[in-house]
Design a protein around this motif. Structure first.
Motif, short mmCIF file in Angstrom:
data_model
loop_
_atom_site.label_atom_id
_atom_site.label_comp_id
_atom_site.label_asym_id
_atom_site.label_seq_id
_atom_site.Cartn_x
_atom_site.Cartn_y
_atom_site.Cartn_z
N THR A 1 0.70 -1.14 -0.04
CA THR A 1 0.04 -0.03 0.03
C THR A 1 1.05 1.19 0.03
O THR A 1 2.06 1.13 0.47
CB THR A 1 -1.25 0.05 1.46
N ILE A 2 0.40 2.33 -0.53
CA ILE A 2 1.09 3.62 -0.44
C ILE A 2 0.08 4.64 -0.18
O ILE A 2 -0.69 5.04 -1.17
CB ILE A 2 1.74 3.89 -1.76
N GLY A 3 0.10 5.18 1.06
CA GLY A 3 -0.72 6.35 1.16
C GLY A 3 -2.19 6.28 1.28
O GLY A 3 -2.84 7.37 0.90
N ARG A 4 -2.68 5.05 1.60
CA ARG A 4 -4.05 4.72 1.20
C ARG A 4 -4.46 3.99 1.95
O ARG A 4 -3.78 2.85 2.56
CB ARG A 4 -4.49 4.22 -0.53
N ALA A 5 -5.77 4.07 2.72
CA ALA A 5 -6.18 3.13 3.82
C ALA A 5 -6.28 1.85 3.27
O ALA A 5 -6.78 1.79 1.98
CB ALA A 5 -7.58 3.53 4.15
N SER A 6 -5.95 0.76 3.86
CA SER A 6 -5.93 -0.48 3.41
C SER A 6 -7.02 -1.25 3.62
O SER A 6 -7.63 -1.07 4.72
CB SER A 6 -4.38 -1.34 3.92
N LEU A 7 -7.35 -2.11 2.78
CA LEU A 7 -8.64 -3.00 3.39
C LEU A 7 -8.03 -4.28 3.93
O LEU A 7 -8.87 -5.38 3.68
CB LEU A 7 -9.34 -3.21 2.12
N ALA A 8 -6.93 -4.27 4.48
CA ALA A 8 -6.23 -5.66 5.38
C ALA A 8 -7.52 -6.03 6.26
O ALA A 8 -7.45 -7.16 6.48
CB ALA A 8 -5.15 -5.14 5.90
#
Length: 296
Positions: A8-15
């Motif tokens: 991910t890069i600067g984005r809220a992850s959907l982990a």
């Protein structure tokens, strides 16, 4: 059995959408080295036999964890990877936009890392992702081709992952032309027939013709204006008109191919017209940049 790796890069992850109990490694690409480098960092930390790569903008369907285990269980040793089924929810009640259709194309793409599981041993054998691919483009296809060249088979599983559509802005389709530079690297690694190996098409030859006609029209118009008059000026003006007509015809064809299947709203038509003018020269410039990079 599995470890999930999400770059991910600067984005809220959907982990958080990954079910509890499944090991997840989220790699923040703080150095902006690209998803290939981030995934390599992630899978090398894993200790499970299988590594499942998910993008940070996908949502595993309910029951995904059980489904992926079922997909991978008892696969023959010569199977090096398993791809999930990608679903792209499109708006109901209207035709999809150009951007939405591009995202929907992921549902039929082969070996994309939106949801792709690899044996860790296969990744070790080929060295993982090639970090010369700087963006989320072609790095997954390159890995798949190298894994198959190493003697493994890749298969499709039954698990489902949804890839939402997002609005990347008016100029998104123009920005995406940066990937043409990476196509030069694909050609260098896998040869001139690499597109057929992954079932990928391409419009670069037509874009090159469009850009050449446009540049010719500008050059000939300048030449005609520089001549005070007479036969030379008339010939240059006539040639400029022919080149401009060819450019306009190819540009109109490209724009209509993008407008026709869409919602045809004023905003979408405007975007298709403007970006259809910009895409051919931008695509060619990026491909030239890629070819020069690979040459030197």
């Amino acid at each position: 059995m599995i470890t999930v790796v999400i770059p991910t890069i600067g984005r809220a992850s959907l982990a958080d959408a990954v079910p509890a109990g499944v090991p997840v490694i989220v790699v923040e690409d703080t150095g902006r080295r690209g998803p290939a480098a981030a995934r390599n960092q992630g899978w090398r930390q894993a200790r499970t036999p299988w590594v499942v790569f998910l993008d940070d903008d996908v949502v595993p369907a309910e029951g995904w964890a059980d489904a992926v285990v079922k997909d991978l269980a008892d696969l023959p040793e010569d199977v090096g990877g398993s791809q999930g089924r990608i679903e792209v929810p499109l708006p109901a009640g209207r035709r999809p936009t150009d951007a939405e259709r591009n995202t929907a194309g992921l549902a039929n793409a082969d070996w994309i890392t939106a949801d792709m599981a690899y044996r860790r041993s296969a990744l070790e054998k080929v060295g993982g992702f090639d970090e010369r691919f700087p963006r989320a483009y072609r790095e997954d296809a390159d890995l798949a081709l190298r894994v198959m060249a190493a003697g493994y088979r890749l298969v499709k599983g039954e698990r489902v992952t949804r890839h939402p559509v997002r609005d990347d802005g008016f100029w998104a389709s123009v920005r995406f032309q940066r990937g043409n530079a990476d196509d030069a690297l694909m050609r260098r690694i896998h040869g001139p027939g690499w597109r057929s190996l992954i079932g990928a098409g391409g419009l670069l030859p037509r874009h090159a013709a469009t850009a050449a006609l446009g540049l010719s029209a500008l050059a000939l118009t300048t030449a005609a204006a520089a001549n005070g008059g007479g036969t030379a000026r008339n010939r240059a003006a006539g040639a400029a008109l022919l080149a401009a007509t060819g450019w306009a015809a190819l540009t109109a064809r490209f724009a209509w191919e993008r407008i026709a299947p869409g919602p045809r709203t004023p905003a979408e038509i405007l975007r298709m017209l403007v970006t259809s003018v910009a895409i051919p020269p931008v695509a060619c410039a990026h491909r030239l940049r890629g070819e020069l990079r690979e040459r030197w």
